[in-house]
Design a protein around this motif. Sequence first.
Motif, PDB file in Angstrom:
ATOM      1  N   TYR A  57       0.867  -1.180   0.000  1.00  0.00           N
ATOM      2  CA  TYR A  57       0.000   0.000   0.000  1.00  0.00           C
ATOM      3  C   TYR A  57       0.901   1.226   0.000  1.00  0.00           C
ATOM      4  CZ  TYR A  57      -3.213  -3.549   1.629  1.00  0.00           C
ATOM      5  OH  TYR A  57      -3.949  -4.698   1.732  1.00  0.00           O
ATOM      6  N   CYS A  78      -3.748  -2.232  10.439  1.00  0.00           N
ATOM      7  CA  CYS A  78      -3.629  -1.444   9.207  1.00  0.00           C
ATOM      8  C   CYS A  78      -3.634   0.053   9.501  1.00  0.00           C
ATOM      9  CB  CYS A  78      -4.774  -1.792   8.259  1.00  0.00           C
ATOM     10  SG  CYS A  78      -4.682  -3.477   7.635  1.00  0.00           S
ATOM     11  N   ASP A  90      -5.511   4.924   8.119  1.00  0.00           N
ATOM     12  CA  ASP A  90      -5.604   3.560   7.599  1.00  0.00           C
ATOM     13  C   ASP A  90      -4.742   3.545   6.343  1.00  0.00           C
ATOM     14  OD1 ASP A  90      -6.265   1.281   6.083  1.00  0.00           O
ATOM     15  OD2 ASP A  90      -8.311   1.261   6.850  1.00  0.00           O
ATOM     16  N   THR A  92      -4.224   1.319   4.215  1.00  0.00           N
ATOM     17  CA  THR A  92      -4.754   0.583   3.067  1.00  0.00           C
ATOM     18  C   THR A  92      -5.670   1.451   2.200  1.00  0.00           C
ATOM     19  OG1 THR A  92      -6.694  -0.309   4.221  1.00  0.00           O
ATOM     20  CG2 THR A  92      -4.645  -1.583   4.368  1.00  0.00           C
ATOM     21  N   THR A  93      -6.212   2.539   2.778  1.00  0.00           N
ATOM     22  CA  THR A  93      -7.149   3.399   2.046  1.00  0.00           C
ATOM     23  C   THR A  93      -6.735   4.862   2.000  1.00  0.00           C
ATOM     24  OG1 THR A  93      -8.471   3.884   4.014  1.00  0.00           O
ATOM     25  CG2 THR A  93      -9.089   1.919   2.721  1.00  0.00           C
ATOM     26  N   ALA A  95      -7.414   6.801   4.477  1.00  0.00           N
ATOM     27  CA  ALA A  95      -8.378   7.482   5.347  1.00  0.00           C
ATOM     28  C   ALA A  95      -7.703   7.990   6.613  1.00  0.00           C
ATOM     29  CB  ALA A  95      -9.522   6.543   5.711  1.00  0.00           C
ATOM     30  N   GLN A 103      -8.148  12.905   4.292  1.00  0.00           N
ATOM     31  CA  GLN A 103      -7.575  11.705   3.656  1.00  0.00           C
ATOM     32  C   GLN A 103      -6.257  12.024   2.981  1.00  0.00           C
ATOM     33  OE1 GLN A 103     -10.056   8.985   1.589  1.00  0.00           O
ATOM     34  NE2 GLN A 103      -8.590   8.695  -0.062  1.00  0.00           N
ATOM     35  N   THR A 106      -3.450   8.254  -2.226  1.00  0.00           N
ATOM     36  CA  THR A 106      -2.883   6.909  -2.351  1.00  0.00           C
ATOM     37  C   THR A 106      -2.340   6.742  -3.760  1.00  0.00           C
ATOM     38  OG1 THR A 106      -4.997   5.931  -3.000  1.00  0.00           O
ATOM     39  CG2 THR A 106      -4.470   5.928  -0.641  1.00  0.00           C
ATOM     40  N   THR A 123      -6.084   8.028  -5.490  1.00  0.00           N
ATOM     41  CA  THR A 123      -7.116   8.813  -4.816  1.00  0.00           C
ATOM     42  C   THR A 123      -6.536  10.165  -4.419  1.00  0.00           C
ATOM     43  OG1 THR A 123      -6.559   7.955  -2.621  1.00  0.00           O
ATOM     44  CG2 THR A 123      -8.252   6.756  -3.867  1.00  0.00           C
TER      45      THR A 123
END
Length: 142
Positions: A57, A78, A90, A92-93, A95, A103, A106, A123
Motif C-alpha cells: 500500500y 492497518c 488507515d 490501506t485506504t 483514510a 484523507q 494513495t 485517490t
Amino acid sequence: VAGPRAGRTDAPAAAPAAPPAEFRRVADANAVRDDKPGTYVHAGLNVAVFRKAGALYALDNACAHEDGPIGEGAIEGCTVRCPYHDWQYDFTTGACLTDPERQRATFAVKESEGGIWLGPQLTPGSESRGGEHDDGMEVIRK
C-alpha cells in the motif's frame, strides 16, 4: 466492390489507446516489511509504502495535521500513527481516522522483478493542514 473505397468505412478512426501509466522502481522488494515501511520520492512527493500480509500500500507520507512523516509512525494492524501528534491513518485506504476530511492521497504500487514499483496517484488527498493536538506543551503568550 472494387476500387479505391473497397473495404473502407466512412467512420472516423478510433483514437489510439492511452499509454499505460508508468511505474517507477523505488526499492528492492525486501526493503519493505510488515513491521518496516519505506519512504520514497515519487511524483514530487514523499510516499510511504507499507506491507501487510504480503500486500503493498502507498500513500502520501505527509500528515494532514502538520506534515509529520507518517511512514515513521507506529503501526497497529492497518493503522499508522503519525509520530508528531498521534494522528491516525488507515494505510490501506489513506483514510484519516483522526479527521475523516483529511484523507491522504494513495498511489498504485506493485512488486515485480524483485522490486517495489510506484505508479499513478489513485485517490486525492486533502490539502488542509493544522488542527488541534495535545502534545503536552504549554503555549505562553506575553
